[in-house]
Design a protein around this motif. Structure first.
Motif, PDB file in Angstrom:
ATOM      1  N   LYS A  66      -7.338 -10.159   3.982  1.00 55.96           N
ATOM      2  CA  LYS A  66      -6.702  -9.004   3.348  1.00 55.96           C
ATOM      3  C   LYS A  66      -7.512  -7.721   3.491  1.00 55.96           C
ATOM      4  O   LYS A  66      -6.992  -6.690   3.925  1.00 55.96           O
ATOM      5  CB  LYS A  66      -6.455  -9.310   1.871  1.00 55.96           C
ATOM      6  N   GLU A  67      -8.772  -7.767   3.135  1.00 58.77           N
ATOM      7  CA  GLU A  67      -9.598  -6.560   3.185  1.00 58.77           C
ATOM      8  C   GLU A  67      -9.831  -6.099   4.621  1.00 58.77           C
ATOM      9  O   GLU A  67      -9.861  -4.893   4.903  1.00 58.77           O
ATOM     10  CB  GLU A  67     -10.934  -6.805   2.481  1.00 58.77           C
ATOM     11  N   LYS A  68      -9.976  -7.052   5.533  1.00 58.77           N
ATOM     12  CA  LYS A  68     -10.171  -6.711   6.940  1.00 58.77           C
ATOM     13  C   LYS A  68      -8.945  -5.995   7.478  1.00 58.77           C
ATOM     14  O   LYS A  68      -9.058  -5.022   8.233  1.00 58.77           O
ATOM     15  CB  LYS A  68     -10.464  -7.971   7.748  1.00 58.77           C
ATOM     16  N   LYS A 120      -6.739  -4.157   5.778  1.00 54.31           N
ATOM     17  CA  LYS A 120      -6.704  -2.799   5.229  1.00 54.31           C
ATOM     18  C   LYS A 120      -7.712  -1.894   5.929  1.00 54.31           C
ATOM     19  O   LYS A 120      -7.430  -0.714   6.197  1.00 54.31           O
ATOM     20  CB  LYS A 120      -6.986  -2.843   3.730  1.00 54.31           C
ATOM     21  N   MET A 121      -8.881  -2.450   6.243  1.00 50.48           N
ATOM     22  CA  MET A 121      -9.917  -1.669   6.909  1.00 50.48           C
ATOM     23  C   MET A 121      -9.470  -1.265   8.320  1.00 50.48           C
ATOM     24  O   MET A 121      -9.688  -0.135   8.756  1.00 50.48           O
ATOM     25  CB  MET A 121     -11.217  -2.465   6.989  1.00 50.48           C
ATOM     26  N   ASN A 170       0.839  -1.190   0.000  1.00 48.89           N
ATOM     27  CA  ASN A 170       0.000   0.000   0.000  1.00 48.89           C
ATOM     28  C   ASN A 170       0.878   1.245   0.000  1.00 48.89           C
ATOM     29  O   ASN A 170       1.641   1.478   0.921  1.00 48.89           O
ATOM     30  CB  ASN A 170      -0.900  -0.012   1.246  1.00 48.89           C
TER      31      ASN A 170
END
Length: 262
Positions: free
Chosen positions: A87-89, A91-92, A2
């Motif tokens: 992965k998304e968790k 980043k959140m 990121n």
């Protein structure tokens, strides 16, 4: 990775195995105004206040699929499937941390094993703070409360100490790999030095660019030790049986931290 760094933001990741001083470092950072997560002000370290951010800790446990197993018994790394699933968790969680405060951090010993996951979720310019503690003090900590007279009690104490030494080797081996491959700037602190002189505290202040209140309580330094006979025997067992050279690894880590002296 990121690359979406926010101007003026900073994320600090504190790395180190259990009982290496990461809680103290996290408390010092929190006292300086860095958001290290919520903590119960009515508890202290002995009550279980480890200054660990619950949301990052839960993701680490999910990544390692270890439940509530003590991290001394966790030596696997996340599977590709576990990393993709979370992965998304991840980043959140990072986005929520930075939305709450521009300067944040977190610590959990398991992050030594899961850092590759967090490296993808964190801003490119995040920073690493590594806390090192000598393996002989780790041995003393995990065996000092096992002083019963029965053979079984003594065997349990030895087994606990051996598991702790193997965990020390695994976690610090992973830290070495992280320091060799991660572009993140880093600071290595020695727990013994941190508890016995002011130089390490000043180095931490310089690294985070904040004045840090001195919250050190030397009465908490309860596993202060040299190389006991028990440790010397245990370290030989770990070397012969598992091929893990504790002091060679310690020297390798200290070489990355020239201000630390033995």
């Amino acid at each position: 990775m990121n690359n979406s760094d926010k101007s003026g933001s900073a994320v600090y990741v504190v790395l180190g195995m259990h009982k290496s001083g990461t809680t103290l470092v996290s408390r010092l950072m929190s006292a300086s105004g860095i958001d290290m997560g919520e903590r119960d002000q009515g508890t202290d370290y002995d009550d279980g206040d480890h200054v660990e951010r619950p949301e990052t800790k839960e993701i680490n446990k999910a990544l390692l699929e270890c439940g509530n197993l003590h991290s001394n018994r966790v030596r696997n790394k996340p599977t590709i499937l576990a990393m993709e699933t979370n992965k998304e968790k991840g980043k959140m969680v990072v986005e929520e941390m930075l939305a709450r405060s521009p300067v944040v951090g977190f610590k959990d010993p398991r992050t030594c094993l899961t850092y590759a996951f967090w490296q993808e979720a964190l801003p490119l310019q995040h920073k690493l703070i590594v806390v090192i503690r000598e393996p002989w003090e780790t041995w003393v900590h995990y065996t000092k409360n096992n002083k019963g007279n029965s053979v079984l009690f003594k065997m349990r104490g030895v087994l606990t100490g051996l598991l702790a030494l193997r965990a020390w080797y695994k976690y610090n081996s992973e830290i070495c790999k992280i320091l060799e491959t991660s572009p993140a700037s880093n600071l290595l602190l020695n727990y013994r030095e941190l508890m016995t002189n002011d130089a390490e505290l000043k180095r931490l202040e310089c690294f985070v660019n904040k004045e840090i209140p001195d919250l050190r309580d030397k009465s908490r330094y309860r596993s202060k030790s040299g190389k006991t006979l028990g440790y010397k025997i245990a370290s030989k067992v770990v070397l012969i049986v598992f091929g893990e050279n504790l002091e060679l690894l310690l020297n390798k880590m200290n070489a990355k931290n020239p201000k630390t002296t033995l």
